[in-house]
Write a protein that holds these residues in place. Structure first.
Motif, PDB file in Angstrom:
ATOM      1  N   LYS A 215      46.387  42.675  36.937  1.00 22.18           N
ATOM      2  CA  LYS A 215      45.277  42.630  37.910  1.00 22.18           C
ATOM      3  C   LYS A 215      44.540  41.291  37.799  1.00 22.18           C
ATOM      4  O   LYS A 215      44.154  40.699  38.809  1.00 22.18           O
ATOM      5  N   LYS A 216      44.355  40.817  36.579  1.00 18.25           N
ATOM      6  CA  LYS A 216      43.691  39.520  36.370  1.00 18.25           C
ATOM      7  C   LYS A 216      44.527  38.398  36.983  1.00 18.25           C
ATOM      8  O   LYS A 216      43.999  37.511  37.648  1.00 18.25           O
ATOM      9  N   TYR A 217      45.849  38.443  36.767  1.00 21.52           N
ATOM     10  CA  TYR A 217      46.731  37.428  37.353  1.00 21.52           C
ATOM     11  C   TYR A 217      46.634  37.436  38.875  1.00 21.52           C
ATOM     12  O   TYR A 217      46.534  36.388  39.510  1.00 21.52           O
ATOM     13  N   MET A 218      46.681  38.617  39.439  1.00 14.59           N
ATOM     14  CA  MET A 218      46.622  38.722  40.902  1.00 14.59           C
ATOM     15  C   MET A 218      45.268  38.238  41.426  1.00 14.59           C
ATOM     16  O   MET A 218      45.193  37.600  42.474  1.00 14.59           O
ATOM     17  N   ALA A 219      44.216  38.503  40.673  1.00 19.73           N
ATOM     18  CA  ALA A 219      42.892  38.016  41.066  1.00 19.73           C
ATOM     19  C   ALA A 219      42.846  36.490  41.046  1.00 19.73           C
ATOM     20  O   ALA A 219      42.241  35.864  41.926  1.00 19.73           O
ATOM     21  N   GLN A 220      43.519  35.874  40.050  1.00 15.49           N
ATOM     22  CA  GLN A 220      43.574  34.409  39.993  1.00 15.49           C
ATOM     23  C   GLN A 220      44.255  33.849  41.241  1.00 15.49           C
ATOM     24  O   GLN A 220      43.790  32.879  41.830  1.00 15.49           O
ATOM     25  N   VAL A 221      45.370  34.469  41.622  1.00 14.64           N
ATOM     26  CA  VAL A 221      46.100  34.008  42.801  1.00 14.64           C
ATOM     27  C   VAL A 221      45.239  34.180  44.047  1.00 14.64           C
ATOM     28  O   VAL A 221      45.129  33.270  44.881  1.00 14.64           O
ATOM     29  N   MET A 222      44.626  35.333  44.195  1.00 16.97           N
ATOM     30  CA  MET A 222      43.805  35.597  45.382  1.00 16.97           C
ATOM     31  C   MET A 222      42.599  34.662  45.446  1.00 16.97           C
ATOM     32  O   MET A 222      42.232  34.177  46.517  1.00 16.97           O
ATOM     33  N   ASP A 223      42.006  34.397  44.296  1.00 17.75           N
ATOM     34  CA  ASP A 223      40.878  33.465  44.252  1.00 17.75           C
ATOM     35  C   ASP A 223      41.314  32.076  44.723  1.00 17.75           C
ATOM     36  O   ASP A 223      40.637  31.444  45.529  1.00 17.75           O
ATOM     37  N   LYS A 224      42.452  31.628  44.236  1.00 20.63           N
ATOM     38  CA  LYS A 224      42.952  30.315  44.650  1.00 20.63           C
ATOM     39  C   LYS A 224      43.280  30.318  46.136  1.00 20.63           C
ATOM     40  O   LYS A 224      43.005  29.344  46.845  1.00 20.63           O
ATOM     41  N   LEU A 225      43.850  31.408  46.616  1.00 14.55           N
ATOM     42  CA  LEU A 225      44.181  31.526  48.038  1.00 14.55           C
ATOM     43  C   LEU A 225      42.917  31.473  48.894  1.00 14.55           C
ATOM     44  O   LEU A 225      42.869  30.776  49.908  1.00 14.55           O
ATOM     45  N   LEU A 226      41.892  32.171  48.483  1.00 14.76           N
ATOM     46  CA  LEU A 226      40.624  32.164  49.228  1.00 14.76           C
ATOM     47  C   LEU A 226      39.962  30.792  49.219  1.00 14.76           C
ATOM     48  O   LEU A 226      39.451  30.340  50.233  1.00 14.76           O
TER      49      LEU A 226
END
Length: 165
Positions: free
Chosen positions: A150-161
């Motif tokens: 979940k933390k990894y996916m949050a990192q990706v989503m944060d970068k995407l945003l």
């Protein structure tokens, strides 16, 4: 009357265009690609605005051009991988050249998005998006907890945003 910045750019272009095209032509082995990247380099320089204070214009131009060459090679690698993946799946290139270019551009954008992220975060995102794995399956594959996925996916989503703003 031309502005100082227009004059500076004109002088930079006149003094170094032929030299840079020659350097890129040798590096790429293709006169046409070299001309395209020379043009792109000067467009980037034009947008830079710090051009008037250049102490070493050839070093600056070489640095800008090098970044463009690396991007070109990276794009070519992605395009080859895309074509290879289609062939492995028994598919041939269908659709228009524009559709293929759009697919490659999407791959380039994903590659740029994942660049700079921890490798496990990138792998987790790709496993979820391409393989359709659940977070639990990804956690097992990567040898981490569900919470870490979940933390990894949050990192990706944060970068995407951040990238879309």
């Amino acid at each position: 009357m031309r502005s100082d910045s227009s004059q500076a750019f004109g002088a930079l272009y006149a003094d170094h265009h032929g030299w840079l095209r020659g350097v890129l032509s040798k590096k790429l082995g293709c006169r046409h690609r070299a001309e395209d990247l020379t043009h792109d380099t000067f467009l980037k320089v034009l947008a830079n605005k710090a051009m008037q204070s250049l102490q070493e214009p050839r070093a600056f131009l070489t640095t800008v051009a090098h970044g463009l060459v690396v991007s070109l090679w990276r794009r070519q690698d992605l395009e080859r991988a895309y074509i290879d993946a289609l062939q492995v799946q028994g598919q041939t290139l269908h659709g228009s050249p524009e559709a293929r270019a759009e697919a490659v551009q999407a791959l380039v954008e994903i590659d740029e998005l994942l660049d700079g992220l921890p490798p496990k975060a990138s792998r987790a995102f790709l496993m979820a998006q391409l393989d359709g794995l659940t977070y639990a399956e990804i956690a097992e594959e990567l040898g981490v907890s569900d919470r870490m996925v979940k933390k990894y996916m949050a990192q990706v989503m944060d970068k995407l945003l951040r990238r879309s703003n």
